[in-house]
Design a protein around this motif. Structure first.
Motif, PDB file in Angstrom:
ATOM      1  N   THR A  57      54.199  38.764  31.733  1.00  0.00           N
ATOM      2  CA  THR A  57      53.362  37.954  30.851  1.00  0.00           C
ATOM      3  C   THR A  57      52.749  36.767  31.581  1.00  0.00           C
ATOM      4  OG1 THR A  57      54.752  38.593  28.991  1.00  0.00           O
ATOM      5  CG2 THR A  57      53.340  36.698  28.666  1.00  0.00           C
ATOM      6  N   ILE A  58      53.542  36.085  32.385  1.00  0.00           N
ATOM      7  CA  ILE A  58      53.031  34.908  33.095  1.00  0.00           C
ATOM      8  C   ILE A  58      51.956  35.304  34.093  1.00  0.00           C
ATOM      9  CG2 ILE A  58      53.624  33.051  34.705  1.00  0.00           C
ATOM     10  CD1 ILE A  58      56.336  32.881  33.269  1.00  0.00           C
ATOM     11  N   ALA A  59      52.179  36.391  34.820  1.00  0.00           N
ATOM     12  CA  ALA A  59      51.183  36.849  35.800  1.00  0.00           C
ATOM     13  C   ALA A  59      49.880  37.215  35.111  1.00  0.00           C
ATOM     14  CB  ALA A  59      51.731  38.043  36.581  1.00  0.00           C
ATOM     15  N   VAL A  60      49.963  37.890  33.970  1.00  0.00           N
ATOM     16  CA  VAL A  60      48.752  38.273  33.241  1.00  0.00           C
ATOM     17  C   VAL A  60      48.058  37.038  32.688  1.00  0.00           C
ATOM     18  CG1 VAL A  60      47.867  39.530  31.245  1.00  0.00           C
ATOM     19  CG2 VAL A  60      49.545  40.609  32.747  1.00  0.00           C
ATOM     20  N   ALA A  61      48.827  36.080  32.155  1.00  0.00           N
ATOM     21  CA  ALA A  61      48.240  34.829  31.647  1.00  0.00           C
ATOM     22  C   ALA A  61      47.494  34.101  32.759  1.00  0.00           C
ATOM     23  CB  ALA A  61      49.320  33.941  31.050  1.00  0.00           C
ATOM     24  N   GLU A  62      48.073  34.073  33.950  1.00  0.00           N
ATOM     25  CA  GLU A  62      47.405  33.435  35.090  1.00  0.00           C
ATOM     26  C   GLU A  62      46.104  34.156  35.430  1.00  0.00           C
ATOM     27  OE1 GLU A  62      50.522  33.508  38.011  1.00  0.00           O
ATOM     28  OE2 GLU A  62      51.394  31.633  37.270  1.00  0.00           O
ATOM     29  N   GLN A  63      46.115  35.494  35.373  1.00  0.00           N
ATOM     30  CA  GLN A  63      44.907  36.265  35.666  1.00  0.00           C
ATOM     31  C   GLN A  63      43.828  36.034  34.610  1.00  0.00           C
ATOM     32  OE1 GLN A  63      44.005  38.155  38.357  1.00  0.00           O
ATOM     33  NE2 GLN A  63      45.815  37.200  39.221  1.00  0.00           N
ATOM     34  N   ILE A  64      44.240  35.915  33.342  1.00  0.00           N
ATOM     35  CA  ILE A  64      43.269  35.640  32.275  1.00  0.00           C
ATOM     36  C   ILE A  64      42.629  34.280  32.511  1.00  0.00           C
ATOM     37  CG2 ILE A  64      43.016  35.118  29.811  1.00  0.00           C
ATOM     38  CD1 ILE A  64      45.240  37.237  29.337  1.00  0.00           C
TER      39      ILE A  64
END
Length: 108
Positions: A57-64
């Motif tokens: 989740t954190i990695a995807v949030a950073e990518q968003i």
């Protein structure tokens, strides 16, 4: 599993949405919103549904967040809102934690 809805409105919203799903680890679909008209200013509304996340989740949030900042820097004009249940986040001033709060709804 909950769904996360997203909406983009503005210039090149379709291109931006396509890039969002290609580069961030989000799985889902999108379409031009019903009754959305391309105006002379180039405004278009796009709606999408996120049904899964590839990666943490954190990695995807950073990518968003990265995706949003890159498109803003390129002078692309659009607004993005993520919605899951009662949680609503406008990406303009969202933190990684704000984005995570919405994405975590997918896991519940």
């Amino acid at each position: 599993m909950a769904e996360v809805k997203l909406s983009l409105e503005g210039e090149e919203a379709g291109v931006a949405t396509e890039k969002l799903f290609e580069t961030t680890g989000l799985q889902g679909s999108w379409e031009v919103a019903p009754n959305s008209l391309l105006t002379k200013e180039g405004t278009l509304a796009v709606i999408g549904t996120v049904v899964g996340i590839v990666g943490g989740t954190i990695a995807v949030a950073e990518q968003i967040r990265k995706w949003y900042q890159e498109h803003k820097r390129a002078n692309k004009k659009f607004d993005v809102v993520l919605v899951a249940g009662d949680v609503r986040v406008v990406l303009e001033n969202a933190t990684i934690e704000d984005i995570c709060a919405v994405l975590e709804e997918l896991e519940s």
